[in-house]
Design an enzyme around this catalytic site. Structure first.
Site: not given
Ligand SMILES: *[C@@H]1O[C@H](CO)[C@@H](O)[C@H](O)[C@H]1NC(C)=O
Ligand SMILES: *[C@@H]1O[C@H](CO)[C@@H](O)[C@H](O)[C@H]1NC(C)=O
Ligand SMILES: *[C@@H]1O[C@H](CO)[C@@H](O)[C@H](O)[C@H]1NC(C)=O
Ligand SMILES: *[C@@H]1O[C@H](CO)[C@@H](O)[C@H](O)[C@H]1NC(C)=O
Ligand SMILES: *[C@@H]1O[C@H](CO)[C@@H](O)[C@H](O)[C@H]1NC(C)=O
Ligand SMILES: *[C@@H]1O[C@H](CO)[C@@H](O)[C@H](O)[C@H]1NC(C)=O
Ligand SMILES: *[C@@H]1O[C@H](CO)[C@@H](O)[C@H](O)[C@H]1NC(C)=O
Ligand SMILES: *[C@@H]1O[C@H](CO)[C@@H](O)[C@H](O)[C@H]1NC(C)=O
Ligand SMILES: *[C@@H]1O[C@H](CO)[C@@H](O)[C@H](O)[C@H]1NC(C)=O
Length: 537
Positions: A194, A263, A408, A445
């Protein structure tokens, strides 16, 4: 002899022992406590030098409430805390965790990164590093607490945050490690996620000679465009209760919808999207009946919000600002931080306290696209960290590994694909010998996710069950293999961790290879059921 004198006499005459390797010398504990008086570096004051046993609960009673309050030590080590003055109005707190077994474990240095607005040391990653024999260093980015408030009218504090703390902590940290062990560091590594990912790219772009291997995960770079995009999510959702806003039930419905729509694309129904670029969510599929609302369906206005959420952002004069959000596999973190109807605290803090120096400036009243252009044009102290020429890094022999979760919910991983390809165009050379990028399916994240997200990287080890996983496959040790053994990782092994137990693993191929399922009937939780496809090469 009085008690106090006896005490000081004992301190002065350190016991001479023979250690496990047969070397004689003063004890490790004694050498550690001596640092308080013996270690000297420019503009540096040692605040604490303390032996810590493996398993000890190291508490930080004066820590800011937004920062870790304790860490469990994973090695017998020396903890050194220092205050480094960087200007007449700024200073950086630097800590080193130096384990007893270091000389026999490769003499490696590890610099750790920070998160969000900085202000907290990466104690968890430092502990993880010591468990693998690294002398690990962290710093507070030059201010205390995960807040932008210290930036206000303090440009030197902003400069520390942007780059100087990383530079200074590396220099002083290495000096302390060399001094403490009386042996020179053999190889230096960096890892962060990050903000820590941006810090890693800062090193790769501006001072690569300082490190041999850099792991930059889920990087928060291209700062002005990232922060503009995050602030704009508030513009898209509006505040809670507005017609454009979705509550958590609605986002959960979007989550189920994305799984239903996308998916199947990678050939396995496992709630993991191996190639989200092929996923184009269609929110019209879950519209409520005309004139009604509900917790698992959307109004047309809300569906429009979801369309904007999954579209790239353009600014004034059509300037491309940032790619769309990842088709998310988990919605909760992003909802809490930047699209739940409260403006991103990171964008808000940066704009008011660093860019405009005006505490009354706020996103709901004052944000518009010109703010993004202005932030980019000012580019305070080079915070953008978006240079695409890594020639210095390449010529220094430094290796860069970047990875980014495809789920994320705070920083779109699509941006990292764009960055990799920008570097590829700018340098127009094969990046494989020095820069590799690994998309990590399902990872949110930096950590967590419903699939094979655990790769042994920054901020990951503290998740339940992680410490049972073979660290030889961790991204950190794979980097060591690359730097010291010349074995460049073609893929990273990711583990699916459910309630503290491993439920399978999968290789994540380096881009532009793609992780592809080999075919029907093969166990998707087995790494051998997947292969690295080269159609994008
Ligand atoms: C303590 O420091 C001395 C002097 O640098 C060194 O010779 C000795 O090996 C150290 N002892 C330990 C246990 O690290
Ligand atoms: C470590 O100590 C702190 C402060 O006393 C406490 O809150 C925390 O629960 C402890 N951690 C563990 C794992 O014991
Ligand atoms: C670090 O040193 C600076 C002076 O450079 C001082 O203002 C600051 O309070 C010190 N911080 C700590 C935690 O000692
Ligand atoms: C190595 O990196 C440094 C910056 O850290 C740069 O000044 C130097 O030119 C690089 N060396 C080579 C051979 O490119
Ligand atoms: C979300 O809003 C819907 C109405 O649009 C409501 O039925 C539902 O209970 C709300 N869910 C939450 C978690 O607030
Ligand atoms: C955009 O925002 C800036 C800063 O808040 C403000 O000075 C400017 O007037 C705004 N521009 C428009 C067109 O609203
Ligand atoms: C990097 O960001 C700066 C400041 O925002 C901008 O001027 C520059 O064009 C950007 N460079 C690239 C390669 O994107
Ligand atoms: C990890 O690697 C080390 C060094 O190569 C080796 O000694 C150790 O056995 C490996 N651990 C496992 C679990 O394979
Ligand atoms: C994991 O734990 C949660 C909460 O306790 C539970 O709902 C879930 O079923 C568990 N999952 C598995 C695979 O055990």
């Amino acid at each position: 002899m009085k008690r106090a004198n006896l005490f000081f006499a004992l301190l002065a005459a350190a016991p001479v022992l023979v250690d496990a390797t047969g070397q004689s010398g003063t004890t490790f504990e004694h050498n550690c406590s001596q640092l308080l008086h013996s270690f000297h570096a420019p503009d540096t004051k040692v605040l604490l030098a303390q032996y810590v046993a493996k398993g000890a609960n190291v508490t930080f009673p004066h820590a800011d409430p937004t920062c870790p309050q304790f860490v469990i030590s994973l090695a017998d080590m020396c903890r050194l805390r220092m205050n480094v003055t960087t200007s007449s109005t700024s200073s950086v707190i630097v800590e080193a965790f130096m384990p007893t077994s270091w000389t026999s474990k490769g003499k490696r240095f590890l610099m750790t990164g920070n998160g969000a607005l900085g202000g907290c040391l990466g104690y968890g990653d430092m502990a993880f590093g010591t468990s693998l024999g690294f002398a690990a260093v962290g710093h507070d980015t030059g201010h205390t607490g995960d807040t932008a408030a210290p930036f206000l009218n303090h440009p030197q504090v902003v400069e520390d945050f942007v780059w100087r703390s990383i530079w200074v902590a590396g220099k002083i940290g290495k000096q302390a490690v060399n001094y403490f062990y009386s042996v020179s560091i053999k190889k230096s590594y960096y890892m962060g996620c990050s903000l820590g990912g941006r810090q890693g790219l800062k090193i790769a772009q501006d001072f690569p000679a300082e490190y041999d291997g850099i792991i930059a995960a889920s990087p928060a770079h291209d700062n002005a465009n990232l922060l503009g995009w995050e602030a704009n999510l508030y513009t898209i959702t509006g505040p809670p209760g507005s017609p454009t806003w979705l509550n958590l039930s609605h986002w959960n419905a979007v989550h189920q919808m994305v799984i239903h729509q996308c998916d199947w694309i990678d050939g396995v129904l496992d709630k993991v999207l191996e190639d989200p670029t092929k996923c184009r969510p269609r929110p019209e599929a879950i519209l409520c009946a005309a004139g009604t609302t509900g917790d698992s369906c959307l109004t047309p206005t809300q569906a429009d919000t979801v369309r904007k959420f999954y579209s790239p952002m353009y600014g004034n004069n059509g300037r491309f600002i940032y790619p769309r959000n990842n088709p998310l596999t988990r919605e909760f973190l992003g909802f809490a931080v930047q699209y739940g109807g409260v403006p991103s605290f990171i964008s808000q803090g940066w704009y008011s306290d660093a860019l405009f120096n005006d505490p009354s400036w706020n996103i709901p009243d004052n944000f518009n696209l010109s703010v993004v252009d202005y932030d980019a044009s000012v580019d305070l102290f080079g915070i953008s960290t978006n240079k695409t020429d890594l020639t210095h890094m390449k010529n220094n022999g430094t290796k860069l590994m970047v990875y980014h979760g495809l789920g994320d919910s705070l920083i779109s991983s699509e941006h990292t694909f764009l960055y990799y390809d920008s570097v590829r165009r700018d340098m127009n050379t094969n990046l494989d010998p020095f820069f590799r990028f690994y998309p990590i399916s399902s990872m949110d994240h930096c950590y967590t996710g419903e699939g094979p997200w655990y790769v042994g990287g920054p901020v990951q080890y503290s998740v339940d069950g992680a410490l049972s996983i073979d660290t030889n496959n961790s991204v950190l040790m794979r980097m060591v293999d690359w730097v010291e053994g010349g074995t460049a990782p073609d893929s990273l092994l990711g583990y699916t961790l459910v309630n503290g137990t491993v439920h399978g693993s999968r290789y994540h191929c380096r881009y532009p290879y793609q992780t592809v399922y080999k075919g029907k009937g093969l166990d998707p939780n087995s790494p051998s059921s997947w292969t690295c496809d080269d159609h994008m090469i």
